[in-house]
Design an enzyme around this catalytic site. Structure first.
Site, PDB file in Angstrom:
ATOM      1  CG  ASP A  78       3.146   6.129   0.162  1.00 23.60           C
ATOM      2  OD1 ASP A  78       3.829   5.586  -0.726  1.00 23.60           O
ATOM      3  OD2 ASP A  78       3.020   5.666   1.310  1.00 23.60           O
TER       4      ASP A  78
HETATM    5 MG    MG Z   1       0.180   2.259   3.105  1.00 24.04          MG
END
Ligand code: MG
Ligand code: ADP
Length: 280
Positions: A138
């Site tokens: 991410d």
């Molecule tokens: Mg975050």
């Protein structure tokens, strides 16, 4: 491997920490700026509410495991973990400038010197976790934090995974489709089995686009995104901005290396870091 994890009872927290302000409504939990009464020092706290048993929650456990095990100057440092009822409080060092997206929006466009400094620190942090057998999954500007002195601190390990066997010899394939779609590699978007480390490298390419151009080439989850990725429309995207020659050279080279469709042919973090170090 790593230190044993000590999870404290959150009722102790009231005596130890005072909440100062809320920093952000996180997607998994709210983030607060807090003050340690004993140390007279500011920390950040991520407060995550869970259902059932905390150890059954893969995202919370992943974040806690990574923060507890990974120690590097460019990774956010864990201070404490506290548990109360259905809430876990992750207390970590505080990054005064908060996230890179905010810095880009408030201060951008950033100078090339600053960009290369920040980006090489990001690569150092990712190089460390990849060598440790962990992929972040991410890597977006919102998860790259900055201190007052512009030291990068990679945060938000909720989607991170161990990506190879304990002895480091066998790569583990992922199947889950997670993260910010604009930053996802083609092999992740096609929801096939994929290797997590090369997928991080793709995200690092998109991340560089964002830091330099304050925009990303592929938006959201439009059906056309995958086709655009295959046609490498990022080149068109970059061309729109290449009036600044200073930016085009090294940035272009890094993008060429990161945004390769075939994950097997994509640059590794070690090679990327070496390229950047040799050319700055
Ligand atoms: Mg975050
Ligand atoms: N240690 C920290 N210091 C300063 N700000 C932080 C810290 N941790 C998180 N934040 C802020 O909160 C935001 C959300 O935190 P994050 O861990 O990414 O949660 P989420 O899982 O909800 O994305 C970050 O983008 C950053 O602005």
């Amino acid at each position: 491997m790593g230190d044993a994890l000590e999870i404290k009872d959150s009722s102790l927290q009231d005596e130890q920490y005072k909440i100062m302000t809320m920093i952000d409504y996180g997607s998994f939990g709210d983030i607060y700026k807090i003050f340690s009464l004993s140390e007279k020092k500011i920390y950040a706290m991520k407060q995550i509410v869970f259902r059932g048993i905390v150890t059954d929650d893969p995202y919370i456990m992943s974040e806690i495991w990574c923060l507890n095990n990974v120690r590097h100057k460019n990774i956010i440092q864990l201070r404490d973990i506290m548990l109360r009822d259905n809430r876990v409080d992750i207390i970590m060092e505080y990054a005064e400038k908060e996230n890179l997206e905010k810095v880009c929006l408030d201060e951008g466009p950033l100078s090339m010197t600053f960009i290369l400094d920040i980006y090489s620190q990001i690569l150092e942090g990712v190089n460390y976790i990849h060598s440790y057998g962990v992929a972040h999954r991410d890597l977006t500007p919102g998860n790259i934090l900055l201190t007052r002195n512009n030291v990068v601190k990679i945060a938000d390990f909720g989607l991170a995974v161990r990506c190879c066997s304990e002895d480091g010899c066998v790569d583990i394939l992922c199947t889950d489709f997670l993260g910010n779609t604009s930053y996802l590699a083609p092999e992740v978007l096609t929801r096939t089995h994929f290797l997590a480390r090369p997928a991080d490298i793709w995200s690092l390419g998109i991340l560089l686009c964002y830091i330099v151009y304050l925009d990303v080439p592929y938006k959201g989850l439009e059906p056309k995104v995958l086709q655009d990725q295959m046609e490498q429309t990022w080149r068109e995207f970059v061309k729109r901005f290449t009036d600044n020659v200073e930016k085009s050279n090294l940035v272009g080279q890094v993008l060429e290396k990161c945004l390769v469709i075939n994950p097997i042919l994509r640059v590794t973090i070690g090679e990327l870091l070496k390229h950047l170090t040799m050319n700055t």
